[in-house]
Write an enzyme that holds these catalytic residues in place. Structure first.
Site: not given
Lengths: 432, 432
Positions: B255, B306
């Protein structure tokens, strides 16, 4: 007793058709599938399908909508009725296979590349009509009135010449096309934008249209357009339109990206529909529509595939919601007390606007989602729509029925191979 | 003379394999297809595949990442080795069919739901390994160290208990798993986040790892996390990591959404890779990674699926670029003088980071794109990658080859039906 139980269970098991007001019994042909209403695509420029993926290359250190438009104009110059027909047919197959059952064509490629009308002045329109007939999609054809190259009334540039009409020629074209309207063909009217049609002309044309005819317009897509409108008309585009034209539920405002809170309220109160095109508006760097405020105001809206860099109601709806999440850093934006599911709220919005924006009302067009798809495994009715829109990338559409005809089976349009072969041959010609 | 011409043409025609340094001759098996390197998926939580599309419903007027996490914890409590295996196998089939050839599993579902280790403490890890073996995808398994529930060192909550290890138990797990490493299995190490691992422990574990082992960590995904880190460690998360740990090219920061310009520069200079997860970061309302600034600094990056609400390198790459366009209102952001095509710039980035982030270097894994696809009709070599990423929604992947084995043909994994059937049965159990 056991008979009654069986009957009840069978009824419950057959409630596989999602509608905005609840689940209904689906036609037996749905089998194990889940059924949703067909989706209307409120904004399409068919010819742009041929350039999808070909403008993602730097042409200028300040690439923007306006440099993209130069690429698009060069492309637009290549088409004739035959090539437009081949490209539109391929596009409409892709739309049907993705779950779109109606398409609104915002059509401005009217004349020869030099700006001369074809022998049949409706030749390019008829190419689109034929492509829709070949594929079975419903078509709302919106011939576009395009008269000037800017708010200052300047003449069309060489590249815009094939888009242009005077008012009489435009109204004659509409009249000619209305003769062909039928079960799957509806004719509407489009103004390219405020900058392309003088104010008085717009009012006169609206007054001359048959009652109830849909009217579409590009508006407030780009900040440059807002600035030009402020400079020349002393008002923002949507502000000007709402104050100077009788905007009502016949109207579809395409994009309407850049709005003040007053403009957002004003559109919602007018009854007009906004055609939001999330994938194109992202590809072109336009900006984000103020969805939450517009939903709170009770506004009508739908989606469009516009430049065809995506042909999927799933991607449009998913990223309409995601754009809001990125901007607000919250989740689950398109919800309400009566509709806590994001997917159902979005699907309700799309269905509710469809008749006004397309002119087709009360259709029984449906899309069947593959009940065997892994993405829907173990789903309850409450989850189906959310999982369709927010669960992976495989296309779940297995069947599409338009006007009572099944045009897609096992995920494939009945004529996809022949239409794709003609498209490939056409693309080799266009790019030669 | 004509012979030489033919020979040259044949050589040119066979240059159908895109590589970061230019087009190469492809293996004859590519036929009319276009070949690209296999894509590494740098961040996956396999079990979350089963909840994709099931958290898009309002649970709270202030829905956010944190309310989503509650839904995810409830879901995480349902899994055992058998159900994890079934879900992961389905997911890996979807990844392969979408063009991912390697997956990095950020794996924290270690113990029973009550927090008790299984008789085989690696049972859940082995479920993932078996799923990768069943499907043929390369797996970089990253067992996650998860020790506390916040920056203040608080104990794990009941729902987090199955994630937890002490350091000795964690290092034993790593050691056990390394015995199974091989051609398609690489073992790395992950720290869940700064808040989940005390600072001294993190340094000690890094020092104890075998040389060259990849290290992954979630970092700076949410503003709340940045604020907590500031409050407890008097530094922002990435700032703290760069100042307190020897971050180098072994590291993958997952991220890294919320960065100051100094942090952006710092990551780039460290040699670490950022795993950007655009679809998940949008779904969770995280925010946008500062891509342009990071590219200017020469930073390494890749993509991850993810939470599995999308399983497609195309959607990740497309929306990585589109997010930047929406924020800047310009087009063609991921470009450089030496790489004016957005698609090629993005694909180069993904390929360049792959070996460091996954531990697999020099693989010959390839993905064949369908040369007959309408989306690629008439394309020149300059357009292929852009058209793959920016032209519509149909999946163009026709074949996938991993470690010399063809695992996908005609767009379908060789065992997709059996794996999907087991997944559907498992989902009915999980959701019963």
């Amino acid at each position: 007793m056991s008979g009654q139980t069986n009957h009840e269970m069978s009824t419950i098991d057959n409630d596989r058709f999602w509608t905005p007001t609840g689940w209904r019994a689906a036609d037996a042909s749905a089998g194990e599938g889940w059924v949703v209403p067909g989706i209307a695509n409120l904004h399409s420029h068919a010819f742009q399908r041929a350039m999808a993926g070909m403008a993602e290359r730097q042409t200028n250190p300040e690439d923007s909508f306006w440099t993209w438009r130069e690429t698009m104009y060069r492309f637009a110059a290549c088409f004739n009725p035959e090539t437009l027909h081949a490209v539109a047919a391929q596009l409409y197959v892709e739309m049907l296979e993705a779950g779109y059952t109606t398409v609104c064509e915002f059509h401005y490629l009217h004349h020869s590349p030099q700006g001369k009308p074809y022998d049949d002045p409706a030749a390019m329109s008829r190419a689109l009509i034929q492509a829709a007939r070949d594929t079975g999609i419903r078509l709302t054809l919106l011939p576009v009135l395009y008269m000037s190259g800017g708010f200052d009334g300047r003449a069309l540039s060489d590249r815009q010449r094939r888009f242009g009409h005077d008012v009489d020629g435009f109204l004659r074209l509409l009249e000619l096309l209305c003769e062909d309207a039928g079960e799957r063909l509806h004719i509407g009217c489009a103004f390219h934008s405020l900058r392309a049609v003088p104010a008085d002309t717009m009012r006169a044309v609206v007054a001359a249209l048959p009652g109830g005819m849909p009217v579409h317009i590009h508006i407030a897509e780009q900040i440059g357009e807002v600035q030009d409108c402020m400079a020349l008309r002393n008002a923002r585009p949507v502000e000007w339109l709402l104050e100077n034209v009788d905007v009502d539920s016949r109207w579809t405002l395409v994009h309407a990206t850049h709005l003040t809170p007053e403009e957002t309220q004003g559109i919602a109160q007018s009854g007009a529909t906004v055609a939001i095109c999330p994938t194109t508006e992202a590809n072109l760097g336009d900006g984000l529509f103020p969805l939450r405020e517009y939903l709170d105001a009770g506004g009508a809206w739908g989606i469009g595939s516009d430049s065809q860099i995506s042909v999927s109601p799933v991607e449009e709806l998913r990223w309409l919601e995601y754009g809001q999440r990125l901007a607000t850093r919250h989740r689950n934006i398109a919800v309400s007390e009566s509709s806590p599911s994001v997917g159902e709220t979005l699907l309700r919005g799309v269905i509710a606007s469809s008749a006004h924006a397309t002119g087709f009302s009360g259709t029984s067009d449906v899309v069947v989602l593959d009940g065997n798809a892994a993405q829907l495994a173990g789903a309850s009715r409450d989850d189906i729509v959310d999982r369709w829109i927010f669960s992976g990338n495989r296309n779940l559409v297995s069947e599409v029925h338009v006007a009572g005809q099944r045009v897609v089976s096992d995920g494939q349009h009945h004529d996809r191979d022949a239409i794709a072969a003609r498209y490939r041959a056409t693309m080799r010609t266009l790019l030669a």
